[in-house]
Design a protein around this motif. Structure first.
Motif, mmCIF file in Angstrom:
data_model
loop_
_atom_site.group_PDB
_atom_site.id
_atom_site.type_symbol
_atom_site.label_atom_id
_atom_site.label_comp_id
_atom_site.label_asym_id
_atom_site.label_seq_id
_atom_site.Cartn_x
_atom_site.Cartn_y
_atom_site.Cartn_z
ATOM 1 N N LEU A 1 32.098 40.353 33.162
ATOM 2 C CA LEU A 1 32.224 40.000 34.546
ATOM 3 C C LEU A 1 33.176 40.919 35.371
ATOM 4 C CD1 LEU A 1 32.575 35.970 33.786
ATOM 5 C CD2 LEU A 1 30.774 37.123 35.001
ATOM 6 N N GLN A 2 32.701 41.164 36.768
ATOM 7 C CA GLN A 2 33.565 42.089 37.399
ATOM 8 C C GLN A 2 34.317 41.407 38.577
ATOM 9 O OE1 GLN A 2 33.597 45.563 36.601
ATOM 10 N NE2 GLN A 2 32.631 44.961 34.602
ATOM 11 N N PRO A 3 35.510 41.720 38.900
ATOM 12 C CA PRO A 3 36.221 41.153 40.020
ATOM 13 C C PRO A 3 35.734 41.717 41.290
ATOM 14 C CG PRO A 3 37.540 42.918 39.246
ATOM 15 C CD PRO A 3 36.259 42.651 38.134
ATOM 16 N N SER A 4 35.727 40.985 42.379
ATOM 17 C CA SER A 4 35.412 41.581 43.867
ATOM 18 C C SER A 4 36.315 41.146 45.101
ATOM 19 C CB SER A 4 33.934 40.709 44.141
ATOM 20 O OG SER A 4 34.341 39.616 44.300
ATOM 21 N N ALA A 5 36.151 41.839 46.215
ATOM 22 C CA ALA A 5 36.844 41.671 47.260
ATOM 23 C C ALA A 5 36.921 40.165 47.695
ATOM 24 C CB ALA A 5 36.713 42.483 48.318
ATOM 25 N N GLU A 6 35.622 39.538 47.596
ATOM 26 C CA GLU A 6 35.279 38.285 48.170
ATOM 27 C C GLU A 6 36.200 37.220 47.195
ATOM 28 O OE1 GLU A 6 34.055 34.799 49.669
ATOM 29 O OE2 GLU A 6 34.144 36.771 50.572
ATOM 30 N N LEU A 7 36.068 37.595 45.725
ATOM 31 C CA LEU A 7 36.733 36.776 44.902
ATOM 32 C C LEU A 7 38.534 36.737 45.240
ATOM 33 C CD1 LEU A 7 37.121 35.207 42.279
ATOM 34 C CD2 LEU A 7 37.529 37.285 41.132
ATOM 35 N N ALA A 8 38.891 37.834 45.699
ATOM 36 C CA ALA A 8 40.168 37.929 46.139
ATOM 37 C C ALA A 8 40.503 36.819 47.275
ATOM 38 C CB ALA A 8 40.501 39.431 46.521
ATOM 39 N N GLN B 1 42.952 43.060 27.418
ATOM 40 C CA GLN B 1 43.175 44.132 26.589
ATOM 41 C C GLN B 1 43.624 45.492 27.652
ATOM 42 O OE1 GLN B 1 40.297 44.316 23.845
ATOM 43 N NE2 GLN B 1 41.232 43.022 22.396
ATOM 44 N N TYR B 2 42.757 45.351 28.689
ATOM 45 C CA TYR B 2 42.846 46.257 29.750
ATOM 46 C C TYR B 2 44.180 46.298 30.450
ATOM 47 C CZ TYR B 2 41.672 49.347 33.562
ATOM 48 O OH TYR B 2 41.624 50.397 34.830
ATOM 49 N N ARG C 1 45.674 40.633 46.514
ATOM 50 C CA ARG C 1 46.042 41.884 46.812
ATOM 51 C C ARG C 1 45.363 42.883 45.529
ATOM 52 N NH1 ARG C 1 50.403 40.440 49.553
ATOM 53 N NH2 ARG C 1 51.659 41.462 48.127
ATOM 54 N N CYS C 2 45.979 42.502 44.439
ATOM 55 C CA CYS C 2 45.577 43.368 43.369
ATOM 56 C C CYS C 2 44.032 43.406 42.960
ATOM 57 C CB CYS C 2 46.560 42.874 42.203
ATOM 58 S SG CYS C 2 48.146 43.317 41.998
ATOM 59 N N ILE C 3 43.709 41.902 43.114
ATOM 60 C CA ILE C 3 42.112 41.910 42.835
ATOM 61 C C ILE C 3 41.297 42.739 43.732
ATOM 62 C CG2 ILE C 3 40.342 40.205 42.612
ATOM 63 C CD1 ILE C 3 42.195 38.370 41.300
ATOM 64 N N ALA C 4 41.911 42.414 45.062
ATOM 65 C CA ALA C 4 41.171 43.401 46.041
ATOM 66 C C ALA C 4 40.806 44.593 46.005
ATOM 67 C CB ALA C 4 41.615 42.772 47.451
ATOM 68 N N ARG C 5 42.058 45.363 45.645
ATOM 69 C CA ARG C 5 42.001 46.558 45.271
ATOM 70 C C ARG C 5 41.333 47.231 43.893
ATOM 71 N NH1 ARG C 5 47.599 46.003 45.920
ATOM 72 N NH2 ARG C 5 48.894 46.416 43.749
ATOM 73 N N PHE C 6 41.045 46.377 43.226
ATOM 74 C CA PHE C 6 40.818 46.779 41.762
ATOM 75 C C PHE C 6 39.555 47.378 41.728
ATOM 76 C CE2 PHE C 6 38.922 46.353 37.679
ATOM 77 C CZ PHE C 6 39.783 46.687 36.871
ATOM 78 N N THR D 1 38.657 50.176 43.460
ATOM 79 C CA THR D 1 38.960 51.470 43.704
ATOM 80 C C THR D 1 40.130 52.125 43.017
ATOM 81 O OG1 THR D 1 40.102 50.850 45.648
ATOM 82 C CG2 THR D 1 37.741 51.301 46.053
ATOM 83 N N ALA D 2 40.948 51.075 42.887
ATOM 84 C CA ALA D 2 42.254 51.491 42.163
ATOM 85 C C ALA D 2 42.419 51.306 40.712
ATOM 86 C CB ALA D 2 43.573 50.718 42.850
ATOM 87 N N ARG D 3 41.415 50.281 40.114
ATOM 88 C CA ARG D 3 41.563 50.010 38.860
ATOM 89 C C ARG D 3 42.897 49.609 38.282
ATOM 90 N NH1 ARG D 3 36.459 47.926 37.134
ATOM 91 N NH2 ARG D 3 35.121 49.272 38.413
ATOM 92 N N ASP D 4 43.681 48.868 38.939
ATOM 93 C CA ASP D 4 45.052 48.415 38.753
ATOM 94 C C ASP D 4 44.964 47.668 37.478
ATOM 95 O OD1 ASP D 4 47.862 47.970 39.103
ATOM 96 O OD2 ASP D 4 47.323 46.513 40.381
ATOM 97 N N PRO D 5 46.036 47.650 36.451
ATOM 98 C CA PRO D 5 46.063 46.738 35.490
ATOM 99 C C PRO D 5 46.493 45.426 36.070
ATOM 100 C CG PRO D 5 47.020 48.642 34.821
ATOM 101 C CD PRO D 5 46.728 48.906 36.480
ATOM 102 N N GLY D 6 47.151 45.065 37.127
ATOM 103 C CA GLY D 6 47.681 44.150 37.611
ATOM 104 C C GLY D 6 46.592 43.112 37.928
ATOM 105 N N GLY D 7 45.406 44.021 38.818
ATOM 106 C CA GLY D 7 44.295 43.089 39.309
ATOM 107 C C GLY D 7 43.552 42.720 38.113
ATOM 108 N N ALA D 8 43.440 43.364 36.916
ATOM 109 C CA ALA D 8 42.852 43.273 35.870
ATOM 110 C C ALA D 8 43.367 41.780 35.106
ATOM 111 C CB ALA D 8 42.685 44.319 34.780
#
Length: 231
Positions: free
Chosen positions: A213-220, A121-122, A86-91, A93-100
């Motif tokens: 590299l950037q995370p994505s909703a598909e990766l989530a 580091q992020y 879920r953290c990766i999926a919303r990253f 838009t939210a740029r949540d450190p947990g998603g990173a």
């Protein structure tokens, strides 16, 4: 021509004397350098000695091998957290450190270090203590002791944050000593499957850092499928 041979200790010291101006400031700087080097050596020795503790790896495991093993174990633990996908999926838009953090742990498991350090580091700058732990382990694995010591201190600074694996930071020689109580039988997602999930990621060019590299909703979604199948 016959060379002059020093006859006394004073002669030797006189010939060894540094010519030119050598101020108290130079002496103080030299003392600081020597002190830093000694502290670094003591810190490395403390790490090496603790590598064979009953709760740690086998005594014959090299320090960089221990760090590699612990880094992968931590990464597996992070991607198995209930909210990792879920953290990766919303990253985006939210740029949540947990998603990173969850994303960069996937990168580490796939041996895709391009951008992994950036995202760790992020995460650490956003208060994720595990991000600092992973950076500490990355630098120990590479033998980059000063950087490892820096992130060990950051772990200590973030120790009040929520951190699984019973992370313990205690005063050590020349800094802090980081110990991890990793899960004995953690679930494991096959690393080949992680590599496959990362194949089609988008990338961004970041000034001074190159391709990230950037995370994505598909990766989530793929992560959720992998973790669910593993349980």
């Amino acid at each position: 021509m016959r060379l002059h041979q020093p006859r006394t200790l004073d002669d030797v010291l006189a010939r060894a004397r540094i010519n030119g101006d050598y101020t108290p400031g130079h002496r103080a700087a030299s003392r600081r350098r020597i002190t830093d080097q000694l502290l670094e050596l003591r810190w490395i020795n403390a790490l090496t000695v603790s590598a064979g503790t009953p709760s740690g790896p086998a005594p014959d495991m090299l320090l960089h091998e221990q760090a590699e093993e612990e880094l992968r174990a931590v990464s597996q633990g992070v991607i198995h957290q209930d909210d990792a996908a879920r953290c990766i999926a919303r990253f985006e838009t939210a740029r949540d450190p947990g998603g990173a953090l969850a994303f960069t742990c996937l990168l580490m498991l796939a041996d895709r270090e391009e951008g992994a350090q950036f995202w760790h580091q992020y995460a650490a700058s956003g208060g994720q203590a595990i991000g600092a732990v992973c950076l500490y382990l990355m630098h120990v694995r590479r033998g980059e002791w000063r950087d490892a010591r820096y992130w060990a201190k950051q772990v200590e600074a973030l120790e009040d944050e929520l951190c699984q694996y019973a992370l313990v930071s205690t005063p050590g020689s020349g800094g802090v000593e980081v110990r991890l109580a990793l899960p004995v039988a953690a679930a494991v997602v096959p690393e080949d499957a992680v590599r496959e999930a990362l194949e089609d990621l988008d990338v961004d060019q970041v000034d001074g850092l190159g391709t990230i590299l950037q995370p994505s909703a598909e990766l989530a979604r793929q992560l959720n499928d992998l973790v669910t199948a593993d349980r």
